[in-house]
Design a protein around this motif. Structure first.
Motif, PDB file in Angstrom:
ATOM      1  N   ASP A 100      11.167  11.338 -12.562  1.00  0.00           N
ATOM      2  CA  ASP A 100      10.838   9.918 -12.552  1.00  0.00           C
ATOM      3  C   ASP A 100      10.437   9.382 -13.923  1.00  0.00           C
ATOM      4  O   ASP A 100      10.794   8.254 -14.275  1.00  0.00           O
ATOM      5  CB  ASP A 100       9.714   9.648 -11.547  1.00  0.00           C
ATOM      6  CG  ASP A 100      10.158   9.890 -10.113  1.00  0.00           C
ATOM      7  OD1 ASP A 100      11.356   9.722  -9.813  1.00  0.00           O
ATOM      8  OD2 ASP A 100       9.303  10.251  -9.290  1.00  0.00           O
ATOM      9  N   LYS A 103      13.649   8.947 -16.032  1.00  0.00           N
ATOM     10  CA  LYS A 103      14.440   7.818 -15.508  1.00  0.00           C
ATOM     11  C   LYS A 103      13.800   6.495 -15.903  1.00  0.00           C
ATOM     12  O   LYS A 103      14.505   5.563 -16.318  1.00  0.00           O
ATOM     13  CB  LYS A 103      14.587   7.914 -13.992  1.00  0.00           C
ATOM     14  CG  LYS A 103      15.517   9.023 -13.544  1.00  0.00           C
ATOM     15  CD  LYS A 103      15.769   8.988 -12.048  1.00  0.00           C
ATOM     16  CE  LYS A 103      14.486   9.131 -11.269  1.00  0.00           C
ATOM     17  NZ  LYS A 103      14.647   9.193  -9.827  1.00  0.00           N
ATOM     18  N   ALA A 104      12.480   6.399 -15.799  1.00  0.00           N
ATOM     19  CA  ALA A 104      11.781   5.165 -16.167  1.00  0.00           C
ATOM     20  C   ALA A 104      11.983   4.839 -17.641  1.00  0.00           C
ATOM     21  O   ALA A 104      12.203   3.679 -18.008  1.00  0.00           O
ATOM     22  CB  ALA A 104      10.297   5.290 -15.836  1.00  0.00           C
ATOM     23  N   LYS A 108      13.997   1.513 -18.827  1.00  0.00           N
ATOM     24  CA  LYS A 108      13.232   0.569 -19.650  1.00  0.00           C
ATOM     25  C   LYS A 108      13.985   0.220 -20.934  1.00  0.00           C
ATOM     26  O   LYS A 108      13.892  -0.897 -21.444  1.00  0.00           O
ATOM     27  CB  LYS A 108      11.871   1.167 -19.992  1.00  0.00           C
ATOM     28  CG  LYS A 108      11.015   0.314 -20.891  1.00  0.00           C
ATOM     29  CD  LYS A 108       9.701   0.994 -21.218  1.00  0.00           C
ATOM     30  CE  LYS A 108       8.910   0.174 -22.201  1.00  0.00           C
ATOM     31  NZ  LYS A 108       7.653   0.841 -22.567  1.00  0.00           N
TER      32      LYS A 108
END
Length: 139
Positions: A100, A103-104, A108
């Motif tokens: 996660d 991926k963030a 972004k």
């Protein structure tokens, strides 16, 4: 070797690349790598492979001691700038659907989901395939 030691610190045992893996990659065309340093400590690394006007992120990792300090973003921005200077138009990567934080970071910074690779990683997890249009945004 600096890169294999740093990679080992950044990743779980089944994801670590040894010295031979790095030597093999550096023997192929289009490989670029960066190490970010905090004080005198190697804190993170980015390795890319360019082929014509496309490139892929092979690995991006930050030592656990230096996470959440924007170092991965700094590496990503530096890598993208270098690729733009080489007229690369698209950057790809695979990231575990379980990661996660990574991926963030990518989302972004403007990466978009463009595919999925089933059971891509040694633990059996799928990979999300992401792409980034290097011509659309200048950072």
């Amino acid at each position: 070797m600096l890169l294999s030691d740093l990679h080992s610190a950044c990743f779980e045992e089944d994801e670590r690349w040894n010295e031979d893996a790095f030597s093999g990659l550096f023997a192929t065309p289009g490989i670029m790598a960066w190490v970010i340093v905090v004080g005198e400590d190697p804190a993170g690394l980015l390795m890319l492979r360019q082929s014509a006007d496309e490139a892929e992120i092979l690995t991006l990792g930050v030592h656990p001691r230096y996470r959440r300090k924007n170092l991965a973003a700094q590496l990503l921005v530096a890598g993208c700038a270098a690729l733009r200077a080489r007229d690369v138009t698209t950057l790809f990567l695979e990231v575990s659907v379980r990661n996660d934080a990574a991926k963030a970071l990518y989302l972004k910074h403007g990466f978009i989901l463009c595919g999925r690779r089933k059971a891509y990683y040694p633990d059996g997890s799928d990979a999300s395939v992401l792409s980034y249009d290097l011509t659309s945004v200048t950072r």
